[in-house]
Design a protein around this motif. Structure first.
Motif, PDB file in Angstrom:
ATOM      1  N   GLU A 142       0.811  -1.120   0.004  1.00  0.00           N
ATOM      2  CA  GLU A 142       0.098   0.128  -0.038  1.00  0.00           C
ATOM      3  C   GLU A 142       0.672   1.345   0.105  1.00  0.00           C
ATOM      4  OE1 GLU A 142      -2.845  -0.123   3.273  1.00  0.00           O
ATOM      5  OE2 GLU A 142      -3.980  -1.721   2.321  1.00  0.00           O
ATOM      6  N   LEU A 143       1.941   1.062   0.781  1.00  0.00           N
ATOM      7  CA  LEU A 143       2.759   2.268   0.880  1.00  0.00           C
ATOM      8  C   LEU A 143       3.406   2.628  -0.469  1.00  0.00           C
ATOM      9  CD1 LEU A 143       4.187   4.543   2.648  1.00  0.00           C
ATOM     10  CD2 LEU A 143       6.086   2.772   2.948  1.00  0.00           C
ATOM     11  N   VAL A 144       3.945   1.707  -1.122  1.00  0.00           N
ATOM     12  CA  VAL A 144       4.415   1.726  -2.488  1.00  0.00           C
ATOM     13  C   VAL A 144       3.664   2.125  -3.368  1.00  0.00           C
ATOM     14  CG1 VAL A 144       5.844   0.516  -4.267  1.00  0.00           C
ATOM     15  CG2 VAL A 144       6.552   0.254  -1.936  1.00  0.00           C
ATOM     16  N   ALA A 145       2.329   1.736  -3.418  1.00  0.00           N
ATOM     17  CA  ALA A 145       1.485   1.986  -4.400  1.00  0.00           C
ATOM     18  C   ALA A 145       0.830   3.169  -4.550  1.00  0.00           C
ATOM     19  CB  ALA A 145       0.096   0.809  -4.434  1.00  0.00           C
ATOM     20  N   GLN A 146       0.786   3.632  -3.016  1.00  0.00           N
ATOM     21  CA  GLN A 146       0.258   5.089  -3.250  1.00  0.00           C
ATOM     22  C   GLN A 146       1.224   6.342  -3.213  1.00  0.00           C
ATOM     23  OE1 GLN A 146      -1.200   4.818   1.180  1.00  0.00           O
ATOM     24  NE2 GLN A 146      -3.057   4.177   0.428  1.00  0.00           N
ATOM     25  N   SER A 147       2.682   5.878  -3.103  1.00  0.00           N
ATOM     26  CA  SER A 147       3.811   6.926  -3.402  1.00  0.00           C
ATOM     27  C   SER A 147       4.277   6.881  -4.474  1.00  0.00           C
ATOM     28  CB  SER A 147       4.723   6.705  -2.271  1.00  0.00           C
ATOM     29  OG  SER A 147       5.219   5.378  -2.272  1.00  0.00           O
ATOM     30  N   HIS A 148       3.981   6.115  -5.516  1.00  0.00           N
ATOM     31  CA  HIS A 148       4.732   5.623  -6.757  1.00  0.00           C
ATOM     32  C   HIS A 148       3.782   6.109  -7.978  1.00  0.00           C
ATOM     33  CE1 HIS A 148       7.839   4.325  -4.076  1.00  0.00           C
ATOM     34  NE2 HIS A 148       8.879   5.246  -4.765  1.00  0.00           N
ATOM     35  N   VAL A 149       2.806   6.099  -7.846  1.00  0.00           N
ATOM     36  CA  VAL A 149       1.658   6.166  -8.928  1.00  0.00           C
ATOM     37  C   VAL A 149       1.685   7.678  -9.264  1.00  0.00           C
ATOM     38  CG1 VAL A 149      -0.386   6.022 -10.068  1.00  0.00           C
ATOM     39  CG2 VAL A 149       0.197   3.976  -8.592  1.00  0.00           C
ATOM     40  N   GLU A 150       2.202   7.924 -10.468  1.00  0.00           N
ATOM     41  CA  GLU A 150       2.208   9.308 -11.163  1.00  0.00           C
ATOM     42  C   GLU A 150       0.922   9.982 -11.224  1.00  0.00           C
ATOM     43  OE1 GLU A 150       4.385   9.918 -14.550  1.00  0.00           O
ATOM     44  OE2 GLU A 150       5.676   8.419 -14.320  1.00  0.00           O
ATOM     45  N   SER A 201      -0.726  12.399 -25.776  1.00  0.00           N
ATOM     46  CA  SER A 201       0.774  11.837 -25.892  1.00  0.00           C
ATOM     47  C   SER A 201       1.330  11.421 -24.484  1.00  0.00           C
ATOM     48  CB  SER A 201       1.497  12.984 -26.352  1.00  0.00           C
ATOM     49  OG  SER A 201       2.720  12.709 -26.570  1.00  0.00           O
ATOM     50  N   ASP A 202       1.100  12.330 -23.476  1.00  0.00           N
ATOM     51  CA  ASP A 202       1.604  11.882 -22.246  1.00  0.00           C
ATOM     52  C   ASP A 202       1.128  10.530 -21.684  1.00  0.00           C
ATOM     53  OD1 ASP A 202       2.905  14.204 -22.159  1.00  0.00           O
ATOM     54  OD2 ASP A 202       1.614  15.013 -20.692  1.00  0.00           O
ATOM     55  N   LEU A 203      -0.148  10.216 -21.946  1.00  0.00           N
ATOM     56  CA  LEU A 203      -0.849   9.026 -21.635  1.00  0.00           C
ATOM     57  C   LEU A 203      -0.387   7.754 -22.553  1.00  0.00           C
ATOM     58  CD1 LEU A 203      -2.971   7.957 -19.788  1.00  0.00           C
ATOM     59  CD2 LEU A 203      -4.942   8.475 -21.871  1.00  0.00           C
ATOM     60  N   MET A 204      -0.112   7.951 -23.741  1.00  0.00           N
ATOM     61  CA  MET A 204       0.548   6.855 -24.527  1.00  0.00           C
ATOM     62  C   MET A 204       1.894   6.651 -23.835  1.00  0.00           C
ATOM     63  SD  MET A 204      -1.379   5.811 -26.801  1.00  0.00           S
ATOM     64  CE  MET A 204      -0.167   4.981 -28.160  1.00  0.00           C
ATOM     65  N   ALA A 205       2.893   7.650 -23.707  1.00  0.00           N
ATOM     66  CA  ALA A 205       4.156   7.726 -23.293  1.00  0.00           C
ATOM     67  C   ALA A 205       4.009   6.789 -21.623  1.00  0.00           C
ATOM     68  CB  ALA A 205       4.890   8.966 -23.075  1.00  0.00           C
ATOM     69  N   TYR A 206       3.081   7.204 -21.033  1.00  0.00           N
ATOM     70  CA  TYR A 206       3.118   6.654 -19.495  1.00  0.00           C
ATOM     71  C   TYR A 206       2.878   4.909 -19.651  1.00  0.00           C
ATOM     72  CZ  TYR A 206       1.133   5.102 -15.112  1.00  0.00           C
ATOM     73  OH  TYR A 206       0.995   4.584 -14.010  1.00  0.00           O
ATOM     74  N   TRP A 207       1.816   4.673 -20.628  1.00  0.00           N
ATOM     75  CA  TRP A 207       1.529   3.128 -20.612  1.00  0.00           C
ATOM     76  C   TRP A 207       2.672   2.433 -21.358  1.00  0.00           C
ATOM     77  CZ3 TRP A 207      -1.358   0.892 -17.390  1.00  0.00           C
ATOM     78  CH2 TRP A 207      -2.371   1.445 -17.031  1.00  0.00           C
ATOM     79  N   SER A 266       4.177   0.345 -13.819  1.00  0.00           N
ATOM     80  CA  SER A 266       4.473  -0.580 -13.076  1.00  0.00           C
ATOM     81  C   SER A 266       3.596  -0.775 -11.519  1.00  0.00           C
ATOM     82  CB  SER A 266       5.649  -1.372 -12.758  1.00  0.00           C
ATOM     83  OG  SER A 266       6.651  -0.455 -12.099  1.00  0.00           O
ATOM     84  N   PRO A 267       3.673   0.754 -10.923  1.00  0.00           N
ATOM     85  CA  PRO A 267       2.801   0.783  -9.694  1.00  0.00           C
ATOM     86  C   PRO A 267       1.450   0.812 -10.097  1.00  0.00           C
ATOM     87  CG  PRO A 267       4.563   2.484  -9.846  1.00  0.00           C
ATOM     88  CD  PRO A 267       4.699   1.596 -11.118  1.00  0.00           C
ATOM     89  N   ALA A 268       0.973   1.324 -11.285  1.00  0.00           N
ATOM     90  CA  ALA A 268      -0.407   1.150 -11.714  1.00  0.00           C
ATOM     91  C   ALA A 268      -0.859  -0.139 -12.027  1.00  0.00           C
ATOM     92  CB  ALA A 268      -0.672   2.134 -13.152  1.00  0.00           C
ATOM     93  N   LEU A 269       0.044  -0.964 -12.673  1.00  0.00           N
ATOM     94  CA  LEU A 269      -0.445  -2.499 -12.697  1.00  0.00           C
ATOM     95  C   LEU A 269      -0.501  -3.044 -11.352  1.00  0.00           C
ATOM     96  CD1 LEU A 269       1.790  -3.434 -15.910  1.00  0.00           C
ATOM     97  CD2 LEU A 269      -0.787  -3.059 -15.744  1.00  0.00           C
ATOM     98  N   LEU A 295      -6.855   1.794 -22.626  1.00  0.00           N
ATOM     99  CA  LEU A 295      -5.816   2.034 -23.513  1.00  0.00           C
ATOM    100  C   LEU A 295      -4.289   1.300 -23.049  1.00  0.00           C
ATOM    101  CD1 LEU A 295      -4.201   3.687 -25.780  1.00  0.00           C
ATOM    102  CD2 LEU A 295      -3.497   5.261 -23.778  1.00  0.00           C
ATOM    103  N   GLY A 296      -4.301   1.630 -21.732  1.00  0.00           N
ATOM    104  CA  GLY A 296      -2.977   0.927 -21.405  1.00  0.00           C
ATOM    105  C   GLY A 296      -2.970  -0.609 -21.243  1.00  0.00           C
TER     106      GLY A 296
END
Length: 153
Positions: free
Chosen positions: A29-37, A50-56, A63-66, A116-117
């Protein structure tokens, strides 16, 4: 991944991980909450697409979103929904405040963003290496059009 695997990666013992984080879940939980952009504002649709495509497409950034997506089994999606609301849906609600059909627009944008991602890029199943640069460029152009359509009246 076991607690032993996590400890090995960090170069510590599992007991030390437990001492500081109490459980593997608390650490997650700590990692997930602190590292998702944070999701960028929707002010410029082409830039957002463009940013969304680059992110995914970036394995490290996504990886935190996944991990949050995969956490659904742990808590019925509560952590995922909390983070979506905090980082994406809440800011979009502010941006679209007073707009007609704002909630419908937000749900469509949420579906586009995650779909999309996870499926378009193939991040959920690790299938993203098979997309050509031409296909990715076409997806980005069409994504911008879809976002414009979602925001329009």
């Amino acid at each position: 991944m076991t607690l032993q695997d996590i400890a090995d990666d960090a170069g510590v013992t599992p007991a030390l991980v437990n001492r500081y984080f109490v459980s593997k879940r608390a650490l997650f939980e700590l990692v997930a909450q602190s590292h998702v952009e944070e999701v960028q504002p929707l002010t410029e649709v082409d830039t957002f697409a463009s940013d969304l495509m680059a992110y995914w497409q970036d394995v490290d950034r996504r990886s935190p979103a996944l991990a949050l997506i995969r956490s659904i089994d742990l808590d019925g999606g509560k952590l995922l929904m909390h983070e979506l609301e905090r980082r994406m849906l809440g800011p979009w609600r502010q941006f679209l405040a007073g707009e007609p059909e704002a909630e419908a627009k937000i749900r469509l944008l949420e579906s586009l963003t995650l779909g999309l991602g996870l499926f378009g890029i193939g991040a959920l199943l690790g299938e993203d290496e098979g997309l050509s640069s031409e296909a990715l460029a076409a997806m980005e152009r069409r994504l911008a059009l879809m976002i414009e359509a979602c925001l329009g009246d």
